[in-house]
Design a protein around this motif. Structure first.
Motif, mmCIF file in Angstrom:
data_model
loop_
_atom_site.group_PDB
_atom_site.id
_atom_site.type_symbol
_atom_site.label_atom_id
_atom_site.label_comp_id
_atom_site.label_asym_id
_atom_site.label_seq_id
_atom_site.Cartn_x
_atom_site.Cartn_y
_atom_site.Cartn_z
ATOM 1 N N ASP A 66 -23.232 -119.094 76.264
ATOM 2 C CA ASP A 66 -24.663 -117.809 75.925
ATOM 3 C C ASP A 66 -25.036 -118.738 77.288
ATOM 4 O O ASP A 66 -25.691 -119.731 77.819
ATOM 5 N N GLU A 67 -25.492 -117.431 78.171
ATOM 6 C CA GLU A 67 -26.779 -117.210 79.641
ATOM 7 C C GLU A 67 -25.989 -118.693 80.578
ATOM 8 O O GLU A 67 -26.479 -119.111 80.957
ATOM 9 N N GLY A 68 -24.209 -118.579 80.679
ATOM 10 C CA GLY A 68 -23.976 -119.041 81.114
ATOM 11 C C GLY A 68 -23.860 -120.790 81.139
ATOM 12 O O GLY A 68 -22.967 -121.636 81.808
ATOM 13 N N ARG A 69 -24.723 -120.916 79.655
ATOM 14 C CA ARG A 69 -24.114 -122.379 78.853
ATOM 15 C C ARG A 69 -23.823 -122.367 77.821
ATOM 16 O O ARG A 69 -23.471 -121.899 77.233
ATOM 17 N N PRO A 70 -22.717 -124.048 78.254
ATOM 18 C CA PRO A 70 -21.747 -124.282 77.233
ATOM 19 C C PRO A 70 -22.176 -124.666 75.367
ATOM 20 O O PRO A 70 -23.714 -124.886 75.827
ATOM 21 N N PRO A 71 -21.714 -124.042 74.770
ATOM 22 C CA PRO A 71 -21.893 -124.396 72.984
ATOM 23 C C PRO A 71 -22.890 -125.862 73.543
ATOM 24 O O PRO A 71 -21.801 -126.546 73.732
ATOM 25 N N GLY A 72 -23.779 -126.424 72.056
ATOM 26 C CA GLY A 72 -23.367 -127.781 72.433
ATOM 27 C C GLY A 72 -25.018 -128.173 73.240
ATOM 28 O O GLY A 72 -25.335 -129.240 73.174
ATOM 29 N N THR A 73 -25.579 -127.033 73.913
ATOM 30 C CA THR A 73 -26.492 -127.515 75.279
ATOM 31 C C THR A 73 -28.206 -126.966 74.766
ATOM 32 O O THR A 73 -28.313 -126.399 74.474
ATOM 33 N N VAL A 74 -29.116 -128.439 74.428
ATOM 34 C CA VAL A 74 -30.110 -127.681 73.786
ATOM 35 C C VAL A 74 -31.246 -128.629 75.118
ATOM 36 O O VAL A 74 -30.771 -129.475 75.485
ATOM 37 N N ASP A 117 -42.319 -116.441 78.929
ATOM 38 C CA ASP A 117 -41.664 -115.951 80.385
ATOM 39 C C ASP A 117 -40.804 -115.462 80.755
ATOM 40 O O ASP A 117 -39.610 -116.187 79.832
ATOM 41 N N PRO A 118 -40.339 -113.573 80.929
ATOM 42 C CA PRO A 118 -39.099 -113.031 80.637
ATOM 43 C C PRO A 118 -38.146 -114.042 81.745
ATOM 44 O O PRO A 118 -38.254 -114.743 82.250
ATOM 45 N N GLY A 119 -37.142 -114.002 81.094
ATOM 46 C CA GLY A 119 -35.585 -114.615 81.897
ATOM 47 C C GLY A 119 -35.301 -115.405 81.114
ATOM 48 O O GLY A 119 -35.356 -114.856 79.211
ATOM 49 N N PRO A 120 -33.811 -116.484 81.188
ATOM 50 C CA PRO A 120 -33.300 -117.100 80.398
ATOM 51 C C PRO A 120 -34.508 -117.965 79.295
ATOM 52 O O PRO A 120 -35.163 -118.332 79.654
ATOM 53 N N VAL A 121 -33.604 -118.273 78.680
ATOM 54 C CA VAL A 121 -34.517 -118.813 77.383
ATOM 55 C C VAL A 121 -33.772 -120.074 76.844
ATOM 56 O O VAL A 121 -34.152 -121.053 75.983
ATOM 57 N N VAL A 122 -32.608 -120.237 77.085
ATOM 58 C CA VAL A 122 -31.680 -121.624 77.104
ATOM 59 C C VAL A 122 -31.819 -122.403 78.725
ATOM 60 O O VAL A 122 -31.463 -122.711 79.812
ATOM 61 N N THR A 123 -33.227 -122.945 78.623
ATOM 62 C CA THR A 123 -34.416 -123.583 80.597
ATOM 63 C C THR A 123 -34.921 -124.884 79.453
ATOM 64 O O THR A 123 -35.602 -124.181 78.126
ATOM 65 N N ALA A 124 -34.754 -125.639 80.430
ATOM 66 C CA ALA A 124 -36.576 -126.610 80.465
ATOM 67 C C ALA A 124 -37.223 -125.656 80.647
ATOM 68 O O ALA A 124 -38.575 -125.931 79.418
ATOM 69 N N ARG A 125 -37.989 -124.835 80.879
ATOM 70 C CA ARG A 125 -39.379 -124.367 81.381
ATOM 71 C C ARG A 125 -38.988 -123.824 80.275
ATOM 72 O O ARG A 125 -39.987 -123.311 79.291
#
Length: 161
Positions: free
Chosen positions: A111-119, A73-81
């Motif tokens: 990126d996207e308000g997430r700090p580096p290392g967020t996976v 789905d369009p939107g943030p991509v650094v997410t569990a979804r």
């Protein structure tokens, strides 16, 4: 951060364990990679008899590829979804029994308000889906290696269940 060489050895050992579980079972695995840029596929493809159980994968670094190829789905991509949808999408595309996916921020900048290392790592299989959020330290290459190893760990747990 752990020693990169040690993580690479560990990733190789886990990929071999995945190979032992899947070889001859008739079950297959696929990968959808963003942050890891194919490193999970490289580990699996180098494992014993990969041609019998490794279906393939998609390197979906660009958001458009995630959306257009994997059905995210369009939107943030650094997410569990996003991680879940990437795993589902590559499983459907390749008809694999199991799929593992990774999306995140390698750094050095947020990126996207997430700090580096967020996976985010997701695994999809017959027993459903699991997703985990991780926060790895180090340079981008360290984050990629740690994410690769963790994704392989999660995949091994899924194929062993």
């Amino acid at each position: 951060m752990s020693d990169p060489a040690q993580l690479t050895e560990e990733a190789h050992a886990i990929a071999e364990a995945v190979a032992r579980r899947l070889d001859g079972s008739g079950r297959t695995v696929a990968v959808a990679e963003s942050l890891t840029s194919g490193s999970i596929a490289c580990q699996l493809g180098a494992a014993t008899n990969a041609g019998a159980w490794f279906a393939g994968g998609v390197i979906a670094y660009a958001t458009a590829v995630k959306v257009e190829v994997l059905g995210v789905d369009p939107g943030p991509v650094v997410t569990a979804r996003c991680a879940r949808q990437m795993a589902r999408g590559v499983a459907a595309l390749t008809h694999a029994d199991f799929a593992v996916s990774v999306t995140g921020v390698g750094g050095p900048d947020p990126d996207e308000g997430r700090p580096p290392g967020t996976v985010f790592v997701a695994v999809a299989g017959a027993d459903g889906e699991k997703v985990a959020e991780h926060h790895f330290d180090g340079e981008p290459a360290d984050v990629v290696q740690a994410a690769t190893t963790e994704a392989l760990r999660m995949l091994l747990a899924a194929v062993t269940a």
